[in-house]
Structures are given as C-alpha cells and as structure tokens.
Design a protein around this motif. Structure first.
Motif, PDB file in Angstrom:
ATOM      1  N   ASN A  75      48.936-104.701  70.822  1.00 22.17           N
ATOM      2  CA  ASN A  75      47.563-105.203  71.009  1.00 22.17           C
ATOM      3  C   ASN A  75      47.551-106.734  71.081  1.00 22.17           C
ATOM      4  O   ASN A  75      48.558-107.395  70.826  1.00 22.17           O
ATOM      5  CB  ASN A  75      46.642-104.696  69.895  1.00 22.17           C
ATOM      6  N   GLY A  76      46.377-107.260  71.436  1.00 20.48           N
ATOM      7  CA  GLY A  76      46.241-108.691  71.717  1.00 20.48           C
ATOM      8  C   GLY A  76      46.736-109.598  70.611  1.00 20.48           C
ATOM      9  O   GLY A  76      47.462-110.565  70.859  1.00 20.48           O
ATOM     10  N   SER A  77      46.387-109.251  69.376  1.00 18.97           N
ATOM     11  CA  SER A  77      46.739-110.175  68.310  1.00 18.97           C
ATOM     12  C   SER A  77      48.230-110.064  67.967  1.00 18.97           C
ATOM     13  O   SER A  77      48.880-111.073  67.657  1.00 18.97           O
ATOM     14  CB  SER A  77      45.801-109.910  67.133  1.00 18.97           C
ATOM     15  N   ALA A  78      48.795-108.859  68.102  1.00 24.09           N
ATOM     16  CA  ALA A  78      50.241-108.708  67.877  1.00 24.09           C
ATOM     17  C   ALA A  78      51.022-109.445  68.955  1.00 24.09           C
ATOM     18  O   ALA A  78      52.076-110.048  68.690  1.00 24.09           O
ATOM     19  CB  ALA A  78      50.618-107.235  67.866  1.00 24.09           C
ATOM     20  N   ARG A  79      50.487-109.435  70.175  1.00 23.58           N
ATOM     21  CA  ARG A  79      51.157-110.149  71.267  1.00 23.58           C
ATOM     22  C   ARG A  79      51.132-111.659  71.018  1.00 23.58           C
ATOM     23  O   ARG A  79      52.126-112.358  71.251  1.00 23.58           O
ATOM     24  CB  ARG A  79      50.467-109.834  72.596  1.00 23.58           C
ATOM     25  N   ALA A  80      49.958-112.151  70.545  1.00 24.36           N
ATOM     26  CA  ALA A  80      49.856-113.582  70.251  1.00 24.36           C
ATOM     27  C   ALA A  80      50.901-113.958  69.199  1.00 24.36           C
ATOM     28  O   ALA A  80      51.626-114.953  69.328  1.00 24.36           O
ATOM     29  CB  ALA A  80      48.453-113.919  69.758  1.00 24.36           C
ATOM     30  N   GLU A  81      50.995-113.143  68.171  1.00 23.74           N
ATOM     31  CA  GLU A  81      51.952-113.385  67.095  1.00 23.74           C
ATOM     32  C   GLU A  81      53.394-113.386  67.639  1.00 23.74           C
ATOM     33  O   GLU A  81      54.212-114.226  67.273  1.00 23.74           O
ATOM     34  CB  GLU A  81      51.783-112.269  66.058  1.00 23.74           C
ATOM     35  N   TYR A  82      53.659-112.443  68.516  1.00 24.95           N
ATOM     36  CA  TYR A  82      55.003-112.334  69.089  1.00 24.95           C
ATOM     37  C   TYR A  82      55.339-113.565  69.935  1.00 24.95           C
ATOM     38  O   TYR A  82      56.428-114.133  69.834  1.00 24.95           O
ATOM     39  CB  TYR A  82      55.116-111.061  69.944  1.00 24.95           C
ATOM     40  N   ARG A  83      54.357-114.002  70.744  1.00 23.20           N
ATOM     41  CA  ARG A  83      54.562-115.205  71.573  1.00 23.20           C
ATOM     42  C   ARG A  83      54.836-116.411  70.685  1.00 23.20           C
ATOM     43  O   ARG A  83      55.719-117.223  70.962  1.00 23.20           O
ATOM     44  CB  ARG A  83      53.321-115.493  72.424  1.00 23.20           C
ATOM     45  N   LEU A  84      54.048-116.521  69.606  1.00 16.46           N
ATOM     46  CA  LEU A  84      54.200-117.663  68.710  1.00 16.46           C
ATOM     47  C   LEU A  84      55.622-117.743  68.169  1.00 16.46           C
ATOM     48  O   LEU A  84      56.221-118.815  68.119  1.00 16.46           O
ATOM     49  CB  LEU A  84      53.193-117.531  67.551  1.00 16.46           C
ATOM     50  N   LYS A  85      56.167-116.594  67.791  1.00 17.88           N
ATOM     51  CA  LYS A  85      57.451-116.602  67.097  1.00 17.88           C
ATOM     52  C   LYS A  85      58.658-116.535  68.023  1.00 17.88           C
ATOM     53  O   LYS A  85      59.717-117.053  67.697  1.00 17.88           O
ATOM     54  CB  LYS A  85      57.509-115.413  66.123  1.00 17.88           C
ATOM     55  N   HIS A  86      58.494-115.867  69.162  1.00 16.20           N
ATOM     56  CA  HIS A  86      59.694-115.532  69.937  1.00 16.20           C
ATOM     57  C   HIS A  86      59.756-116.047  71.361  1.00 16.20           C
ATOM     58  O   HIS A  86      60.779-115.916  72.012  1.00 16.20           O
ATOM     59  CB  HIS A  86      59.883-114.007  69.957  1.00 16.20           C
ATOM     60  N   ILE A  87      58.641-116.597  71.873  1.00 11.99           N
ATOM     61  CA  ILE A  87      58.662-117.028  73.270  1.00 11.99           C
ATOM     62  C   ILE A  87      58.155-118.459  73.402  1.00 11.99           C
ATOM     63  O   ILE A  87      57.147-118.827  72.804  1.00 11.99           O
ATOM     64  CB  ILE A  87      57.792-116.088  74.147  1.00 11.99           C
ATOM     65  N   GLY A  88      58.877-119.266  74.192  1.00  8.24           N
ATOM     66  CA  GLY A  88      58.428-120.626  74.465  1.00  8.24           C
ATOM     67  C   GLY A  88      58.007-120.735  75.923  1.00  8.24           C
ATOM     68  O   GLY A  88      58.642-120.152  76.801  1.00  8.24           O
ATOM     69  N   PHE A  89      56.913-121.461  76.169  1.00  5.30           N
ATOM     70  CA  PHE A  89      56.403-121.590  77.544  1.00  5.30           C
ATOM     71  C   PHE A  89      56.413-123.027  78.031  1.00  5.30           C
ATOM     72  O   PHE A  89      56.070-123.954  77.295  1.00  5.30           O
ATOM     73  CB  PHE A  89      54.951-121.115  77.621  1.00  5.30           C
ATOM     74  N   ILE A  90      56.788-123.180  79.314  1.00  5.68           N
ATOM     75  CA  ILE A  90      56.640-124.476  79.971  1.00  5.68           C
ATOM     76  C   ILE A  90      56.020-124.212  81.338  1.00  5.68           C
ATOM     77  O   ILE A  90      56.590-123.473  82.145  1.00  5.68           O
ATOM     78  CB  ILE A  90      57.999-125.178  80.158  1.00  5.68           C
ATOM     79  N   PHE A  91      54.814-124.749  81.552  1.00 10.46           N
ATOM     80  CA  PHE A  91      54.170-124.554  82.850  1.00 10.46           C
ATOM     81  C   PHE A  91      54.388-125.779  83.713  1.00 10.46           C
ATOM     82  O   PHE A  91      54.968-126.772  83.279  1.00 10.46           O
ATOM     83  CB  PHE A  91      52.678-124.256  82.666  1.00 10.46           C
ATOM     84  N   GLN A  92      53.843-125.696  84.949  1.00  6.28           N
ATOM     85  CA  GLN A  92      54.134-126.754  85.918  1.00  6.28           C
ATOM     86  C   GLN A  92      53.559-128.118  85.496  1.00  6.28           C
ATOM     87  O   GLN A  92      54.212-129.137  85.614  1.00  6.28           O
ATOM     88  CB  GLN A  92      53.578-126.345  87.286  1.00  6.28           C
ATOM     89  N   PHE A  93      52.315-128.105  84.994  1.00  4.36           N
ATOM     90  CA  PHE A  93      51.726-129.390  84.569  1.00  4.36           C
ATOM     91  C   PHE A  93      50.636-129.168  83.528  1.00  4.36           C
ATOM     92  O   PHE A  93      50.227-128.034  83.281  1.00  4.36           O
ATOM     93  CB  PHE A  93      51.175-130.176  85.756  1.00  4.36           C
ATOM     94  N   PHE A  94      50.138-130.264  82.981  1.00  7.10           N
ATOM     95  CA  PHE A  94      49.086-130.239  81.952  1.00  7.10           C
ATOM     96  C   PHE A  94      49.349-129.206  80.856  1.00  7.10           C
ATOM     97  O   PHE A  94      48.543-128.330  80.591  1.00  7.10           O
ATOM     98  CB  PHE A  94      47.705-129.964  82.579  1.00  7.10           C
ATOM     99  N   ASN A  95      50.504-129.288  80.275  1.00  2.00           N
ATOM    100  CA  ASN A  95      50.855-128.356  79.216  1.00  2.00           C
ATOM    101  C   ASN A  95      50.382-128.796  77.842  1.00  2.00           C
ATOM    102  O   ASN A  95      50.309-127.999  76.929  1.00  2.00           O
ATOM    103  CB  ASN A  95      52.377-128.247  79.120  1.00  2.00           C
ATOM    104  N   LEU A  96      50.131-130.112  77.714  1.00  2.00           N
ATOM    105  CA  LEU A  96      49.955-130.663  76.363  1.00  2.00           C
ATOM    106  C   LEU A  96      48.496-130.734  75.944  1.00  2.00           C
ATOM    107  O   LEU A  96      47.593-130.697  76.775  1.00  2.00           O
ATOM    108  CB  LEU A  96      50.576-132.060  76.307  1.00  2.00           C
ATOM    109  N   PHE A  97      48.287-130.819  74.631  1.00  2.00           N
ATOM    110  CA  PHE A  97      46.936-131.040  74.107  1.00  2.00           C
ATOM    111  C   PHE A  97      46.665-132.540  74.153  1.00  2.00           C
ATOM    112  O   PHE A  97      47.323-133.335  73.489  1.00  2.00           O
ATOM    113  CB  PHE A  97      46.830-130.521  72.677  1.00  2.00           C
ATOM    114  N   ASN A  98      45.663-132.904  74.968  1.00  2.00           N
ATOM    115  CA  ASN A  98      45.395-134.324  75.259  1.00  2.00           C
ATOM    116  C   ASN A  98      45.094-135.157  74.031  1.00  2.00           C
ATOM    117  O   ASN A  98      45.382-136.347  73.999  1.00  2.00           O
ATOM    118  CB  ASN A  98      44.176-134.444  76.169  1.00  2.00           C
TER     119      ASN A  98
END
Ligand SMILES: Nc1ncnc2c1ncn2[C@@H]1O[C@H](COP(=O)(O)OP(=O)(O)OP(=O)(O)O)[C@@H](O)[C@H]1O
Ligand SMILES: [Mg+2]
Lengths: 222, 391
Positions: A75-98
């Motif tokens: 489910n959505g919240s388990a996926r969020a938790e999984y992403r937090l712990k196990h997956i790192g993301f890098i997108f093309q641009f504007f990835n950061l919190f301004n």
C-alpha cells in the motif's frame, strides 16, 4: 544475486479515448552491484519503467520483485517507507528543496528516517561528492552540476540498495556530465551501489556495465 | 499513523520564513484580528459593566419591594419599616418615593422625575449619594434644597447655588436652591432626576406613610434568593425582586450586544483566515514539484499534511502571541483614557479581563489552523508522477 526482476510488466495510460501502452511486457533482471544504463528513443517507456521499479507508480499488470519481494502488492504508506529506506532517486532537474541549504537537503531523508547522526553523515556525503565547501549554500547559489551532486548525496543518505537516475546529466554540459558519471562509477565500485540510469547519450551509456535497450515499451533482445 | 513532527516542523519553519514580506503580511493580519477581538470585547465589557454597575450601585438593593399590582404606592410604610428593623438579615433599607413634575430655570424648563428619599438611610443601601459631581448632599430635614442630575442641570443651564422653580403634580410651585449635581452614569437617571428629602416631598405632595419602592440591603447579597419569600411573608407584600432579577434584563441586553461584537470581531478574523488559507494554498500550488520529490524520497501523505498544518500553526502561534500583547496594550490604554460617546452620552472605557486572552487565543488559533486544512489536504494528495514530470 538478483536485486530487481520484472516479469511481463505492462503499463497503460488512457489519454481521453486513446489507450497508450507505455510498457508492453517488460522482462528484466538486474544484479546487485550492477551499473545499468537504459537507452532508447524518446517515448519508448524508459521513465515509466524507472517509475515502476522505483515504486512511484503501480503497473497495469505484471510483477516487480525487489530483493525477492513482490512490491506491487504494497500500500501507499508501505511504499513510501520502502522508498525512504531502500531507493535513491535522481531526476533530470529541480530535485532539491529550494528553501533548504545543501547540507539540509542531504539531512532531510535521514531526519525522515529518524537517523540520529544525520548532520555528520550529510557532511560526509557532501565531501564524497566533492561539495565539502558548499554545505550552507542554497540550491539557487549552486551550479546545475553542483545541484545534481547534492541530489546524488541526498539519494545516498539512507544507504539505499538501489539508485535510480532519470537522465541525471540531461541538463548538464559535457564536463559536468562526465564528473557525474565518474561519481556514479566510484560509488558503484567503492560501495557496491546498484545503479539504474536512463540516458540518451551513447557516450555516457557506454560507461555503464551493461545497457538495456528499450523500444516501443519493450526490452530489445540481444 | 506516526508522523515525524520534528522533521515536518523543520521544513515548515524554513518554508514560512523564506518569503519575509508574505510572512509579515500574514502575521500582521492575524495580529490585527486577535488584538481586535480583545480590544472590541474589552470595550464592550467596559460599556456593559459600567452600565450594569451604575444601575446596580445607584438604584437597586439586594431585594426591592414594589407596590402591589395596580397600586401606585406601598401603603402602611411605617409598619413595614418596623418589621424590616426586626429582621435579622436586613442590614439597611431605604424607602423611595417617585413623582413627576416640571423644573424651570429662567426661560428653560423640563419634565422631571422627583425622587424623594431619606439621605441617611439611602447612603446605607446604595451609592447614589456618593455620585456627586459637585456641590453637597442634601440632609433629611432640608426644606429648600434639591439635588439635580447632571444632564438635566446641563439642559437647564443650572449650577450649584442657582434657584429653580419646581412644579409638583398637584400644581403647587416652590423655589428650591440647587445644593448639588449628581452623576450616576445611568443615562435615564442622569437626564431627568431631581432628588429631594422624603420629609419635604411628603409635605408638598400631601402623601404620608407611603413609598414607591423600598430598597433592602442584606448582610450578604447571595442571600437574596432565599430571603425573598421570608420578606414577602413578614411584610405581607407581593412584588419583591432580587438584584439578579433586576439586572437580568440588563445582562440579557448585554448578551445581545456581545453577539453583535462577536460578529464585528469575526469579520477581521475571517479576513485573516482567508489570507492564511490563500497564502498556504498558493504556496502548495507553487511547490507541487517539491512536494512530489518529497514524496518520492519517502515522505508519507500524512507527513506532507503535517508540514502545511504546522505552517498554519506557526503563523497562528506567532500572530496570536503578538496579537495578545497588542490587544492587551490597546485595552490598557483605553482603560486609562476613556472617551466620550456623544450618542450614549456616557464615558466609555475598556475593561480588561484575562479571559479575553483565552478567548482570543482559542478563536484566532483555531480559525488559523482550520484555514490551513484545505491546502494541507490538497498538498497531501499531490500525485508524484504528475508533479515530477509535470503531466
Ligand atoms: N502520465 C501519462 N499519461 C499519458 N501518457 C503517458 C504518461 N506518462 C507517459 N505517457 C506516455 O507513455 C509513453 C512512454 O513515456 P516515457 O515517459 O516512459 O518515455 P521515455 O522513454 O522516458 O521518453 P523520454 O526519453 O522522452 O523521456 C509515451 O508515449 C508517453 O506519451
Ligand atoms: Mg523519460
């Protein structure tokens, strides 16, 4: 050891009355510690594939196994938790919190993960990507290449099993692009990081261990 | 559902302080709304309490005995007063007689209410005679002096020492010298009252052994309710009203006014809430991509919701705290500097009460948080894919 496997993975989008088959049965297998480049013409489904294995989106049908676990059922919240712990993301641009500085951007996922020594670790990571002297700069005070390096540092914050990068050098000049790829290679060699990177550049794709070619929502054989 | 409030607070703080102008604008509107609630209510309280206090202090006893229905006077006053003297809980009483008349001075004249009383007894029951604006108080045996109420004196251009003609109901006219001017703050009273000693009124009106009302002071005003039936039985009277019954009408009138005040203060509050809501909503729209990224790196929907509710709460905490201080200072200033209300013809001063902090804080803070709810829900529902790839 296999870390990512997809079988008969399909993703359809409906645009008005038209059905778009973004992925049309993708079978793939990626080993732990591999540095993979995904290439193919525009619109062939590369980003869609990355979104699915990164658990940002759910497939229309088919299975995704990460570390032997079927993640399509979560489910959505388990996926969020999984992403937090196990997956790192890098997108093309504007990835950061301004509104956060470089070090705060890197600290943030660790704070979410309630990691106590987040400040020291963020410094360490920014040192690894060569920005030890830019800790307190805001994203707007950094160059595009530097911003991407901060993003990479942030993606590594919780020591994820997998790094997913969608055209991470798409907005950069050749020199910065080469630096980013060398950084990926270094992380891959020194930390055994599994990296899956989408790119349009044959030169950059050539630096990976292996290239998966996509065409019309499928993996091209051979 | 556990939300990491520390991280949410960390991000919210950075986010709201990022744009100083917007921050100041929003905070100011909450400050204004909060201070407004305090000041307007304090002013209302000031008016109401002054009004009630003035009335209670100058014209009401703990128990008030009126004539029977359809009677003008309470008869057999001497006997009733004797019995009052014999009652344990009765500390003092004052019989009053009212009649109408006309007071004239030079070319001016005005219809008046003559209030006859025994000054010595009255002083033990009410503060009416302490409310002397200038001049001196009349004595029980004065035959040629009266007290004139403040507005009446103004209307007739009368002052202490002047001699005025008083025409009684029976047509007799007598000249009285004005010994003092009374000012109670009660508008009706101040505009038309002449006070004279009971003995003199009895002589002039040829009324004896009668009163229009007897004001009774008990040893404790809380006894009024339980003592009322005792008094009715002992004195054989039917119309007795406690001070609470007498002021009940004033207080319900006051409640109506307070409702009106609430409407006034809520206008400012709603304006502030709308600004908070809009600013946070626009911020959410601007930040869609960042919200998408935040979710991509593992923030849950509840976390995103918390971030924006905390932003509203931060605006609230800062705005409400400063608003309380500003409201307090304004109220204290108004307390110290009463102003004259030409319509009501009274002095208005605020009256501060700590409950005002409590009310203003609860109301402003709640409304501010509520204003953040919709934008926060909107933010928590941002679709990651759409936000990041701009689709
Ligand atoms: N949210 C969406 N709604 C409708 N169609 C979509 C959506 N996302 C992707 N598509 C369609 O799916 C197909 C695959 O898109 P995708 O973004 O995966 O391509 P891509 O290989 O990453 O292309 P590019 O190299 O240009 O980034 C395209 O035809 C695209 O138009
Ligand atoms: Mg793409």
């Amino acid at each position: 050891m296999e870390i990512i496997r997809t079988s008969d993975l399909k993703k359809n989008y409906t645009l008005g009355k038209v059905d778009v088959q973004a992925l049309n049965g993708v079978d793939s297998s990626i080993e732990q510690g591999e540095f993979i480049a995904i290439m193919g013409p525009s619109g062939c489904g590369k980003s869609t594939f990355l979104n699915l294995i990164g658990m940002l989106d759910t497939p229309t049908s088919g299975d995704i196994y990460i570390d032997g676990r079927d993640v399509t059922k979560m489910n959505g919240s388990a996926r969020a938790e999984y992403r937090l712990k196990h997956i790192g993301f890098i997108f093309q641009f504007f990835n950061l919190f301004n509104e956060l500085t470089a070090i705060e951007n890197v600290m943030f996922p660790m704070m979410l993960n309630k990691q106590p020594d987040h400040k020291e670790r963020a410094k360490e990571l920014l040192n690894i990507v060569g920005l030890g002297d830019r800790l307190h700069h805001l994203p707007s005070e950094l160059s595009g290449g530097q911003q991407q390096r901060v993003t990479i540092a942030r993606s590594l914050a919780n020591s994820p099993k997998i790094l997913l990068a969608d055209e991470p050098t798409g907005n950069l000049d050749t020199r910065s692009s080469v630096e980013i790829i060398e950084l990926f290679r270094k992380l891959n060699l020194e930390q055994g990081q599994t990296i899956v990177m989408v790119t349009h550049s044959p030169e950059i794709g050539g630096k990976a261990d292996r290239i998966i070619h996509f065409r019309d929502g499928k993996v091209m054989e051979g | 559902m556990s939300v990491d409030l520390r991280s949410a607070l960390f991000y919210s703080k950075r986010d709201i302080f990022k744009n100083k102008k917007i921050f100041i604008f929003i905070t100011l509107s909450i400050i204004f709304a909060t201070a407004n609630i305090i000041a307007v209510n304090a002013l209302m309280d000031g008016m109401i309490y002054d009004f009630v206090d003035n009335t209670v202090e100058s014209s009401i006893g703990h128990l008030n005995i009126y004539p029977d229905d359809n009677e003008r006077f309470i008869d057999g006053l001497g006997l009733k007063e004797q019995r009052l003297d014999g009652l344990n809980e009765v500390e003092a009483y004052s019989s009053r007689l009212s009649a109408s008349g006309v007071l004239s001075y030079k070319e001016l004249s005005a219809p008046i209410v003559i209030l006859a009383l025994d000054p010595e007894k009255e002083t033990k029951v009410t503060e009416l005679l302490q409310k002397l604006d200038r001049g001196a108080v009349i004595n029980s045996n004065d035959k040629n002096t009266i007290l004139v109420s403040y507005r009446l004196a103004e209307d007739l251009k009368l002052d202490v020492g002047d001699e005025a003609d008083l025409a009684f109901e029976n047509g007799d006219v007598k000249i009285y010298s004005v010994k003092g001017i009374v000012r109670t703050g009660d508008k009706d009273f101040d505009s038309s009252t002449v006070i004279m000693p009971m003995n003199e009124a009895n002589r002039q009106l040829a009324i004896d052994n009668s009163a229009s009302v007897i004001l009774v002071r008990l040893s404790d005003k809380e006894l009024a309710g339980t003592y009322k039936p005792v008094l009715m039985r002992e004195l054989e009277v039917n119309n007795v009203r406690t001070w609470e019954e007498e002021t009940g009408f004033l207080l319900s009138f006051a409640d109506a006014w307070k409702g009106f005040t609430a409407v006034i203060s809520s206008v400012g509050l709603i304006a502030a809430a709308i600004s908070v809501g809009i600013v946070i909503y626009i911020n959410v729209l601007h930040k869609k991509r960042q919200i998408g990224i935040m979710k991509a790196i593992g923030a849950k929907d509840s976390f995103i919701f918390a971030v924006f509710i905390i932003e509203a709460a931060l605006f609230g905490v800062i705005g409400v705290s400063i608003g309380n201080v500003v409201g307090y200072l304004v109220t204290r200033y108004m307390e110290a500097h009463p102003f004259y209300d030409a319509i009501m013809q009274t002095w208005i001063s605020a009256r501060f009460g700590y409950y005002l902090f409590y009310n203003a804080t609860i109301v402003s803070f709640t409304v501010t948080i509520l204003a953040g709810v919709y934008p926060a829900i909107k933010a928590s529902r941002v679709d990651i894919i759409k936000a990041i790839w701009g689709r």
